[in-house]
Scaffold this motif. Structure first.
Motif, PDB file in Angstrom:
ATOM      1  N   LEU A   1       1.369 -85.773 -36.933  1.00 35.32           N
ATOM      2  CA  LEU A   1       0.993 -85.238 -35.628  1.00 35.32           C
ATOM      3  C   LEU A   1       1.836 -85.840 -34.513  1.00 35.32           C
ATOM      4  CD1 LEU A   1      -2.904 -85.314 -36.043  1.00 35.32           C
ATOM      5  CD2 LEU A   1      -1.434 -83.299 -36.100  1.00 35.32           C
ATOM      6  N   SER A   2       2.163 -87.096 -34.652  1.00 38.19           N
ATOM      7  CA  SER A   2       2.923 -87.799 -33.625  1.00 38.19           C
ATOM      8  C   SER A   2       4.255 -87.094 -33.360  1.00 38.19           C
ATOM      9  CB  SER A   2       3.183 -89.239 -34.060  1.00 38.19           C
ATOM     10  OG  SER A   2       3.919 -89.937 -33.083  1.00 38.19           O
ATOM     11  N   GLY A   3       4.577 -86.924 -32.079  1.00 40.18           N
ATOM     12  CA  GLY A   3       5.852 -86.346 -31.686  1.00 40.18           C
ATOM     13  C   GLY A   3       5.846 -84.842 -31.493  1.00 40.18           C
ATOM     14  N   LEU A   4       4.737 -84.180 -31.836  1.00 39.85           N
ATOM     15  CA  LEU A   4       4.699 -82.720 -31.726  1.00 39.85           C
ATOM     16  C   LEU A   4       4.382 -82.269 -30.304  1.00 39.85           C
ATOM     17  CD1 LEU A   4       2.834 -81.789 -35.031  1.00 39.85           C
ATOM     18  CD2 LEU A   4       5.289 -81.689 -34.570  1.00 39.85           C
ATOM     19  N   ASN A   5       4.893 -81.078 -29.979  1.00 41.22           N
ATOM     20  CA  ASN A   5       4.740 -80.503 -28.644  1.00 41.22           C
ATOM     21  C   ASN A   5       4.079 -79.132 -28.781  1.00 41.22           C
ATOM     22  OD1 ASN A   5       5.126 -79.345 -26.083  1.00 41.22           O
ATOM     23  ND2 ASN A   5       7.040 -80.438 -25.754  1.00 41.22           N
ATOM     24  N   ILE A   6       2.940 -78.945 -28.122  1.00 40.53           N
ATOM     25  CA  ILE A   6       2.158 -77.716 -28.230  1.00 40.53           C
ATOM     26  C   ILE A   6       2.091 -77.030 -26.871  1.00 40.53           C
ATOM     27  CG2 ILE A   6      -0.084 -76.718 -28.831  1.00 40.53           C
ATOM     28  CD1 ILE A   6      -0.612 -79.194 -30.547  1.00 40.53           C
ATOM     29  N   ILE A   7       2.245 -75.715 -26.879  1.00 39.09           N
ATOM     30  CA  ILE A   7       2.003 -74.897 -25.693  1.00 39.09           C
ATOM     31  C   ILE A   7       0.779 -74.026 -25.969  1.00 39.09           C
ATOM     32  CG2 ILE A   7       2.853 -73.007 -24.261  1.00 39.09           C
ATOM     33  CD1 ILE A   7       5.670 -74.056 -24.738  1.00 39.09           C
ATOM     34  N   TYR A   8      -0.192 -74.097 -25.067  1.00 39.37           N
ATOM     35  CA  TYR A   8      -1.398 -73.277 -25.164  1.00 39.37           C
ATOM     36  C   TYR A   8      -1.367 -72.268 -24.022  1.00 39.37           C
ATOM     37  CZ  TYR A   8      -6.376 -72.024 -24.948  1.00 39.37           C
ATOM     38  OH  TYR A   8      -7.575 -71.343 -24.914  1.00 39.37           O
ATOM     39  N   LEU A   9      -1.505 -70.982 -24.351  1.00 40.42           N
ATOM     40  CA  LEU A   9      -1.513 -69.914 -23.351  1.00 40.42           C
ATOM     41  C   LEU A   9      -2.855 -69.195 -23.398  1.00 40.42           C
ATOM     42  CD1 LEU A   9       2.035 -68.500 -24.097  1.00 40.42           C
ATOM     43  CD2 LEU A   9       1.338 -69.396 -21.884  1.00 40.42           C
ATOM     44  N   GLY A  10      -3.572 -69.169 -22.268  1.00 43.49           N
ATOM     45  CA  GLY A  10      -4.838 -68.448 -22.236  1.00 43.49           C
ATOM     46  C   GLY A  10      -5.899 -69.189 -21.459  1.00 43.49           C
ATOM     47  N   GLU A  11      -7.129 -68.772 -21.665  1.00 46.21           N
ATOM     48  CA  GLU A  11      -8.248 -69.311 -20.906  1.00 46.21           C
ATOM     49  C   GLU A  11      -8.534 -70.761 -21.270  1.00 46.21           C
ATOM     50  OE1 GLU A  11     -12.732 -67.869 -19.587  1.00 46.21           O
ATOM     51  OE2 GLU A  11     -11.818 -67.033 -21.384  1.00 46.21           O
ATOM     52  N   GLY A  12      -8.979 -71.522 -20.296  1.00 46.58           N
ATOM     53  CA  GLY A  12      -9.390 -72.907 -20.545  1.00 46.58           C
ATOM     54  C   GLY A  12     -10.803 -72.961 -21.090  1.00 46.58           C
ATOM     55  N   ASN A  13     -10.997 -72.396 -22.269  1.00 46.83           N
ATOM     56  CA  ASN A  13     -12.333 -72.233 -22.842  1.00 46.83           C
ATOM     57  C   ASN A  13     -12.726 -73.431 -23.700  1.00 46.83           C
ATOM     58  OD1 ASN A  13     -10.769 -71.866 -25.150  1.00 46.83           O
ATOM     59  ND2 ASN A  13     -10.973 -69.643 -25.125  1.00 46.83           N
ATOM     60  N   ASN A  14     -13.765 -73.247 -24.526  1.00 44.48           N
ATOM     61  CA  ASN A  14     -14.261 -74.366 -25.332  1.00 44.48           C
ATOM     62  C   ASN A  14     -13.265 -74.810 -26.404  1.00 44.48           C
ATOM     63  OD1 ASN A  14     -14.694 -72.058 -26.898  1.00 44.48           O
ATOM     64  ND2 ASN A  14     -16.918 -72.135 -26.651  1.00 44.48           N
ATOM     65  N   THR A  15     -12.456 -73.886 -26.912  1.00 43.55           N
ATOM     66  CA  THR A  15     -11.411 -74.276 -27.863  1.00 43.55           C
ATOM     67  C   THR A  15     -10.343 -75.115 -27.175  1.00 43.55           C
ATOM     68  OG1 THR A  15     -11.731 -72.396 -29.348  1.00 43.55           O
ATOM     69  CG2 THR A  15      -9.541 -73.386 -29.327  1.00 43.55           C
ATOM     70  N   ALA A  16      -9.921 -74.705 -25.994  1.00 44.44           N
ATOM     71  CA  ALA A  16      -8.931 -75.473 -25.237  1.00 44.44           C
ATOM     72  C   ALA A  16      -9.460 -76.859 -24.902  1.00 44.44           C
ATOM     73  CB  ALA A  16      -8.556 -74.720 -23.962  1.00 44.44           C
ATOM     74  N   SER A  17     -10.719 -76.925 -24.490  1.00 50.35           N
ATOM     75  CA  SER A  17     -11.321 -78.221 -24.145  1.00 50.35           C
ATOM     76  C   SER A  17     -11.334 -79.153 -25.347  1.00 50.35           C
ATOM     77  CB  SER A  17     -12.746 -78.005 -23.637  1.00 50.35           C
ATOM     78  OG  SER A  17     -12.747 -77.251 -22.445  1.00 50.35           O
ATOM     79  N   ALA A  18     -11.704 -78.604 -26.506  1.00 55.00           N
ATOM     80  CA  ALA A  18     -11.742 -79.423 -27.712  1.00 55.00           C
ATOM     81  C   ALA A  18     -10.348 -79.892 -28.113  1.00 55.00           C
ATOM     82  CB  ALA A  18     -12.390 -78.646 -28.853  1.00 55.00           C
ATOM     83  N   LEU A  19      -9.349 -79.019 -27.977  1.00 57.54           N
ATOM     84  CA  LEU A  19      -7.977 -79.427 -28.280  1.00 57.54           C
ATOM     85  C   LEU A  19      -7.537 -80.580 -27.384  1.00 57.54           C
ATOM     86  CD1 LEU A  19      -6.097 -76.046 -28.851  1.00 57.54           C
ATOM     87  CD2 LEU A  19      -6.331 -77.905 -30.512  1.00 57.54           C
ATOM     88  N   ALA A  20      -7.871 -80.492 -26.100  1.00 57.99           N
ATOM     89  CA  ALA A  20      -7.505 -81.563 -25.177  1.00 57.99           C
ATOM     90  C   ALA A  20      -8.145 -82.884 -25.597  1.00 57.99           C
ATOM     91  CB  ALA A  20      -7.918 -81.194 -23.757  1.00 57.99           C
ATOM     92  N   LEU A  21      -9.424 -82.858 -25.939  1.00 61.34           N
ATOM     93  CA  LEU A  21     -10.129 -84.078 -26.332  1.00 61.34           C
ATOM     94  C   LEU A  21      -9.591 -84.632 -27.651  1.00 61.34           C
ATOM     95  CD1 LEU A  21     -13.790 -83.055 -25.441  1.00 61.34           C
ATOM     96  CD2 LEU A  21     -12.350 -84.691 -24.214  1.00 61.34           C
ATOM     97  N   ALA A  22      -9.257 -83.744 -28.584  1.00 56.88           N
ATOM     98  CA  ALA A  22      -8.763 -84.196 -29.891  1.00 56.88           C
ATOM     99  C   ALA A  22      -7.364 -84.788 -29.773  1.00 56.88           C
ATOM    100  CB  ALA A  22      -8.766 -83.036 -30.879  1.00 56.88           C
ATOM    101  N   ILE A  23      -6.482 -84.091 -29.086  1.00 56.83           N
ATOM    102  CA  ILE A  23      -5.095 -84.551 -28.977  1.00 56.83           C
ATOM    103  C   ILE A  23      -5.009 -85.841 -28.177  1.00 56.83           C
ATOM    104  CG2 ILE A  23      -2.854 -83.915 -27.942  1.00 56.83           C
ATOM    105  CD1 ILE A  23      -3.429 -81.057 -28.987  1.00 56.83           C
TER     106      ILE A  23
END
Length: 312
Positions: A154-176
């Motif tokens: 996982l270390s070093g990876l770069n992710i782009i998220y496009l779309g609503e700041g919904n519950n999936t986005a929130s969880a991704l932020a907390l996990a990452i």
């Protein structure tokens, strides 16, 4: 590897409650399930898991149901009209009763997060949040399991998220935020951002691990490089857009062939269900760089790891 055994019941209500070490442990165990390295059947033998979904679900409900069965547990399923909550019984009384009969309860409310907290306010039954209005923790765990399996780290990876700041986005932020040396850039339509307090918490957590978590509304700020392009459907379960012209606001944030051509080495991810022609073009989600169905399959493997960690 073997998971840490605890006599205390463990919950996954929010990813805030998981330590980085615990999250890595669950992710790595999920990868072992993906690779077929674990003999199934004995992990939850003799256990009974409740599956309580008040909202629609294909992947998450099936993942946890099959995971429990494959690990040797039996399941009891509840729909939105099956519990006496509908006749006025308090959530605290319901929690007290269920905790005396079940070893674990997997819950999707897509509503008041306090319901999850009330159900977890006991120490006899493990509680797994299978999605609430503010967070989808098991989706993020499954996503990072898929990403680590795909890239080897996982270390070093770069992710782009496009779309609503919904519950999936929130969880991704907390996990990452719990992973060292990652970058995730959320591009959300104006007024459809991640909850500011949650985002700030994730940013501060990330800084301690040299991880960058940022949010933009201007697509001109898209970075030049990405390993993963991620989106979710625009019509999230249980939500209604507050403005009538929301689709016009969202359209620029769709993942198109042009977007993917910009990131020629990136893979495409989507938590599904997908609406082709809305958040993603069919040529992208059905293309050779899309891993969405592996991602969906891995929810079942990740669910095994989650249940084993919580209930074992």
């Amino acid at each position: 590897m073997s998971l840490t055994i605890s006599k205390t019941k463990k919950h996954i209500v929010t990813l805030r409650d998981l330590s980085p070490e615990e999250m890595v442990e669950i992710i790595d165990r999920g990868i072992e399930y993906i690779n077929g390295e674990v003999e199934l059947g004995g992990q939850l033998k003799g256990k009974v898991i409740g599956i309580y979904f008040t909202k629609t679900s294909t992947r998450t409900r099936t993942s946890f149901s099959t995971a429990a069965l494959r690990l040797g547990a039996q399941i009891v399923t509840y729909g939105p009209n099956d519990l006496q909550l509908n006749t006025g019984e308090s959530i605290n009384d319901t929690s007290e009763v269920l905790s005396r009969m079940l070893d674990g309860l997997v819950v999707r409310t897509a509503g008041d997060p306090n319901v999850m907290k009330a159900l977890a306010n006991q120490d006899r039954m493990s509680l797994v949040n299978a999605m609430s209005a503010d967070e989808h923790p098991t989706q993020a765990i499954a996503d990072l399991t898929t990403i680590k399996h795909q890239f080897g780290e996982l270390s070093g990876l770069n992710i782009i998220y496009l779309g609503e700041g919904n519950n999936t986005a929130s969880a991704l932020a907390l996990a990452i935020a719990k992973v060292p040396n990652m970058t995730i850039s959320f591009f959300t339509p104006p007024n459809y951002n991640i909850a500011p307090m949650l985002l700030q918490y994730a940013k501060e957590e990330g800084v301690t691990r040299n991880t960058i978590i940022q949010e933009f509304h201007d697509l001109k700020k898209l970075p030049q490089q990405a390993d993963i392009v991620y989106t979710t459907r625009w019509k999230t379960t249980g939500t209604v857009k507050p403005d009538s012209n929301w689709r016009e606001v969202f359209e620029p944030f769709a993942v198109t062939k042009e977007v993917m051509n910009t990131y020629s080495n990136a893979i495409f991810m989507h938590d599904l269900p997908a609406h082709r022609g809305d958040e993603v073009e069919g040529a992208v989600i059905d293309g050779d760089r899309s891993i969405v169905f592996n991602q969906a399959e891995n929810k079942a493997h990740s669910a095994k790891a989650v249940l084993e960690w919580c209930v074992y």
